[in-house]
Structures are given as structure tokens and as C-alpha cells.
Design a protein around this motif. Structure first.
Motif, short mmCIF file in Angstrom:
data_model
loop_
_atom_site.label_atom_id
_atom_site.label_comp_id
_atom_site.label_asym_id
_atom_site.label_seq_id
_atom_site.Cartn_x
_atom_site.Cartn_y
_atom_site.Cartn_z
N ILE A 66 0.85 -1.21 0.00
CA ILE A 66 0.00 0.00 0.00
C ILE A 66 0.87 1.25 0.00
N SER A 67 1.94 1.22 0.78
CA SER A 67 2.84 2.38 0.87
C SER A 67 3.61 2.61 -0.42
N ILE A 68 4.03 1.53 -1.07
CA ILE A 68 4.72 1.67 -2.36
C ILE A 68 3.78 2.29 -3.39
N ALA A 69 2.54 1.77 -3.45
CA ALA A 69 1.56 2.32 -4.39
C ALA A 69 1.29 3.79 -4.11
N SER A 70 1.21 4.15 -2.82
CA SER A 70 0.98 5.55 -2.44
C SER A 70 2.16 6.42 -2.84
N ALA A 71 3.37 5.91 -2.65
CA ALA A 71 4.57 6.67 -3.00
C ALA A 71 4.62 6.95 -4.50
N ILE A 72 4.29 5.94 -5.31
CA ILE A 72 4.28 6.13 -6.77
C ILE A 72 3.25 7.19 -7.15
N GLY A 73 2.06 7.11 -6.52
CA GLY A 73 1.01 8.07 -6.82
C GLY A 73 1.38 9.49 -6.44
N ILE A 74 1.96 9.66 -5.25
CA ILE A 74 2.34 10.99 -4.78
C ILE A 74 3.46 11.57 -5.64
N ALA A 75 4.46 10.74 -5.95
CA ALA A 75 5.60 11.22 -6.74
C ALA A 75 5.17 11.73 -8.10
N ASN A 76 4.14 11.11 -8.67
CA ASN A 76 3.70 11.48 -10.02
C ASN A 76 2.40 12.28 -10.00
N SER A 77 2.10 12.88 -8.84
CA SER A 77 0.88 13.68 -8.69
C SER A 77 1.12 15.13 -9.08
N ASP A 78 0.07 15.95 -8.95
CA ASP A 78 0.14 17.37 -9.30
C ASP A 78 0.49 18.25 -8.10
N ILE A 79 0.93 17.65 -7.01
CA ILE A 79 1.33 18.45 -5.85
C ILE A 79 2.47 19.37 -6.27
N SER A 80 2.28 20.65 -6.11
CA SER A 80 3.24 21.62 -6.65
C SER A 80 4.42 21.89 -5.73
N VAL A 81 4.21 21.75 -4.43
CA VAL A 81 5.28 22.04 -3.48
C VAL A 81 6.17 20.81 -3.34
#
Length: 230
Positions: free
Chosen positions: A111-126
Motif C-alpha cells: 500500500i505504501s509503495i503504491a501511495s509513493a508512486i502516486g504521490i511522486a507522479n501527482s500534481d502536488i506543486s510544493v
């Protein structure tokens, strides 16, 4: 020697158990020992973030291997229960439950690996927000595997006990597996107690030897008839 229908079925069950166990071992080696370090750099969330973006396909392979570990661990536990429940029901339940708990610990990592991939490739600008989140998830992955070692050690105890008591596999196989389970428990406790013990990684070596011996025995021989002695 006449092989009964029941014994043929047990041998078939043993070999299927060996297949799941082998799948777990292969996916564990590839996932945690080969691909993991290509993406997740200990103590360096910035580099980990860059890897998750630049090597996204490799990161997803790592995630799929984690899925395989979880599934094969669960199936191995279930099939061990099926193999041993006839004569050692209580011990087989213990083996199966503790194996499933270990699969759940690795599921937290997945679950954490999947979350990390999602966050790294997300639109979070900061960027700093991304780095902090990746660092948190990286620690969760590491500790899911680390603390999961408790139950990976525990499930080896009933496995080894059944082997020794039933005499349907080599007694020394059971002894090595129990020693490996003890090694996992001691190694985990030493690590999380903050004790600097340079040989800590060698404590799990008997488990590695015992498990590959177990896999080989299941696949090649299956299981002895109940009346065959060591």
C-alpha cells in the motif's frame, strides 16, 4: 511400497505448497533484494522521489512483485494448513494464521509503495511536501518488512515442530527451520532495541537455508507416509 490414494493426494498438496513457497521466495528476492534499492534509497527521500518519477516503470515492477509476495505468502500459509491439518490441526492453524499475518504486514508495504508512486507522479506543486510524504512512506515500507520479521519468525516454529513430530520430513530440516525462526525474532528485537550488532544479518541465515531446503523437499519428495521413520 504401495502408495495409497491418501498419500498421493498429500504428495500433490505438498508439491503445490512448494510451488507457492518457491514463488514467494523468488518474488521476495527480486522485489526486496533486487528492485527495491533501485527505487528506494535509504535516508535519501529526494533521490527516492526522483527515482519514482524517472523510473516509474521499474517502481511499478517493484509494486507488482510486492503483490506477488503477499499473494504467494497467503497461499503458502493456506496450503501448509491443508497439508498438516489432518494430524496436527492446532499447530496447522497456528502456522496458517501467523503466515497470513505476515502477508498482511507486507500488504502494508505494498500500500505504501503504491501511495509513493502516486504521490511522486501527482500534481502536488510544493516539492518539499512531496519529499516529506515520500520519507514517511519510505519509513513505513522499511518498518513493515522489519516488524513483519516477528511473524515471519513465528510461523517457522509450528512448521519446524510439525516436521520433527510427524517424522514425515527430515528431522534436521525441522530443527534448522526452528533455529531460523528464533533467528528472525532475535534479529528483529536487536534491531528495534537500537543495539549495534554487526552480525545481526547472519541471524536469519538458518531460516534461509531451512526454507530453501523445505521448498526443495516439498517439490522433489512431497511428504513421507506417516509410518516411515527418519
Amino acid at each position: 511400497m504401495i502408495v495409497t490414494t491418501e498419500q498421493k493426494q498429500l504428495i500433490k498438496t505438498a508439491r503445490i505448497t512448494g510451488v507457492w513457497y518457491l514463488m514467494m521466495a523468488i518474488s521476495g528476492i527480486l522485489g526486496f533484494m533486487v528492485f527495491h534499492s533501485q527505487i528506494f534509497v535509504s535516508g535519501n527521500p529526494e533521490q527516492t522521489l526522483a527515482n519514482l518519477v524517472e523510473l516509474e516503470s521499474t517502481a511499478r515492477i517493484r509494486l507488482l512483485l510486492e503483490f506477488t509476495i503477499v499473494i504467494s505468502q497467503a497461499l503458502t500459509a493456506v496450503w501448509f494448513f491443508k497439508l498438516f491439518k489432518g494430524d496436527y490441526e492446532w499447530e496447522a492453524w497456528t502456522l496458517g494464521i501467523w503466515g497470513i499475518v505476515n502477508a498482511l504486514a507486507i500488504m502494508i508495504s505494498a500500500i505504501s509503495i503504491a501511495s509513493a508512486i502516486g504521490i511522486a507522479n501527482s500534481d502536488i506543486s510544493v516539492m518539499q511536501d512531496k519529499i516529506v510524504l515520500i520519507e514517511v512512506l519510505q519509513n513505513i515500507i522499511s518498518n513493515a518488512w522489519g516488524i513483519g520479521g516477528l511473524f515471519f519468525g513465528l510461523w517457522l516454529f509450528p512448521m519446524g515442530y510439525i516436521i520433527i513430530k510427524s517424522k514425515r520430513m527430515p528431522a534436521w530440516l525441522g530443527r534448522v527451520i526452528i533455529l531460523g525462526g528464533l533467528g528472525y525474532l532475535v534479529s528483529t528485537v536487536i534491531h528495534y532495541a537500537g543495539i549495534d550488532f554487526s552480525f545481526n544479518r547472519f541471524l536469519t541465515l538458518p531460516a534461509t537455508i531451512g526454507e530453501f531446503w523445505m521448498i526443495g523437499y516439498l517439490l522433489i519428495f512431497g511428504i513421507r507416509p506417516s509410518n516411515e521413520q527418519n
